[in-house]
Write an enzyme that holds these catalytic residues in place. Sequence first.
Site, mmCIF file in Angstrom:
data_model
loop_
_atom_site.group_PDB
_atom_site.id
_atom_site.type_symbol
_atom_site.label_atom_id
_atom_site.label_comp_id
_atom_site.label_asym_id
_atom_site.label_seq_id
_atom_site.Cartn_x
_atom_site.Cartn_y
_atom_site.Cartn_z
ATOM 1 C CG ASP A 203 -2.075 1.170 1.309
ATOM 2 O OD1 ASP A 203 -2.534 1.234 0.380
ATOM 3 O OD2 ASP A 203 -1.689 1.893 2.311
ATOM 4 C CD GLU B 150 -4.126 0.831 -3.384
ATOM 5 O OE1 GLU B 150 -5.373 0.989 -2.718
ATOM 6 O OE2 GLU B 150 -3.343 1.505 -2.970
ATOM 7 C CG ASP C 24 -1.248 3.238 5.890
ATOM 8 O OD1 ASP C 24 -2.242 3.837 5.434
ATOM 9 O OD2 ASP C 24 -0.327 3.937 6.386
#
Length: 405
Positions: free
Chosen positions: A183, A267, A365
């Site tokens: 992340d 991501e 996170d």
Amino acid sequence: MLSGRRYQLELTAVQAEQCQEFADVCRSVWNTGLEQRREYRRRGAWMNYAPQCKELADAKREHEWLKAAPSHILQQALKDLDRACRDHGTFKVRWRSKARWAPSFRFPDAKQISVERLGRKWARVKLPKLGWVRFRWSRPLGGEIRSATVSRKSGRWFVSFLVDDAAVTPDLHAMPGTAVGVDRGVATAAVTSDGEFFDREFITPGERTRYRRLQQRLARTKKGSTNRRKTISAMGRIMARVTDRRGDFCAKMAAHLVQKNALVVLEDLRVKNMSASASGTVAEPGRRVRQKAGLNRAILDKGWHRLELALTSAARYTGTTLVKVNPAYTSQRCYACGFVTEGNRESQSVFVCKNPGCGNVDHADVNAAKNIRHAGGQPVSACGDLGASRSVKQEPGSRATGQAT
């Protein structure tokens, strides 16, 4: 496998002047070729590399200044322009501005490039029309040279060799079955699903103060003046150190992640769009422009895209698979039960699941990184689960009931 090796050049005054002249000629060829392509497109016609290369040969007979640079670096500039126009479109390719473009040119013929080791710290390379040029031997070449690119950054000249290191991507990772989600954030550069935090300051407090004073000095200088050039050069030297630290950080983190994991999940972030200005237009001015500018600086400072590039490069040597997944609701979804609501994330770092039957508590996170790892190449729907049957426009709700919250 092709890899890059960059070294700092030690040029004489004459060689530095020649390099600048070569770069200026290449810039002129690029801009002229781009304008020609755009003019052809306006008339509904096409202009490609082959006819432009022939016209370049004719132009060299008419213009003596084109003969100052080796022919193959000018041809390479046209090849790069041709590829850029094919990849991005003729009218989206940028001009090479004298003020904003970093001078560079490439020698594509390996037969005309020779490298000799002079000692423990120094070596030299023979380049067409430049002759023998000394450079600092900071690392071994580690392979056969394919091409060489000379570039200038913050007042210093570098040579980058493209080498074939004869490495082969393994068919299977040394630790098969291992996976990690990453992340990326602005408070912490990267957090993994294993609970590892990666972050560092790329600019020191003294450099930040110095840079701010240089910005104030730049605002008081006259455009085109010598003092303005000196100020810009000093600012560039500070930013060069910051950029090198960011690159070193991303390379080390990428090497650490791919050595331990056969699958790395990120991501799918559109960094260019996320860091776009919110200023809008004169007719429709943007809102919260200053806040958006601060967010843009934070995103770019953490090097999100550079980390992705470093992972892609490092994964070739370990056989690691790099997967990007939809980032929707990864920070609001509870990894333990799948419950999604905006209230799950109480603060930047605290995640508390509001599902009465769960109550999972984790670092926000780390929880997001676990969701990213769990997606593992499958798109995350707007409902927060991995199901593909629901509409992506549906409001987020409980995994068990599907009701909107």
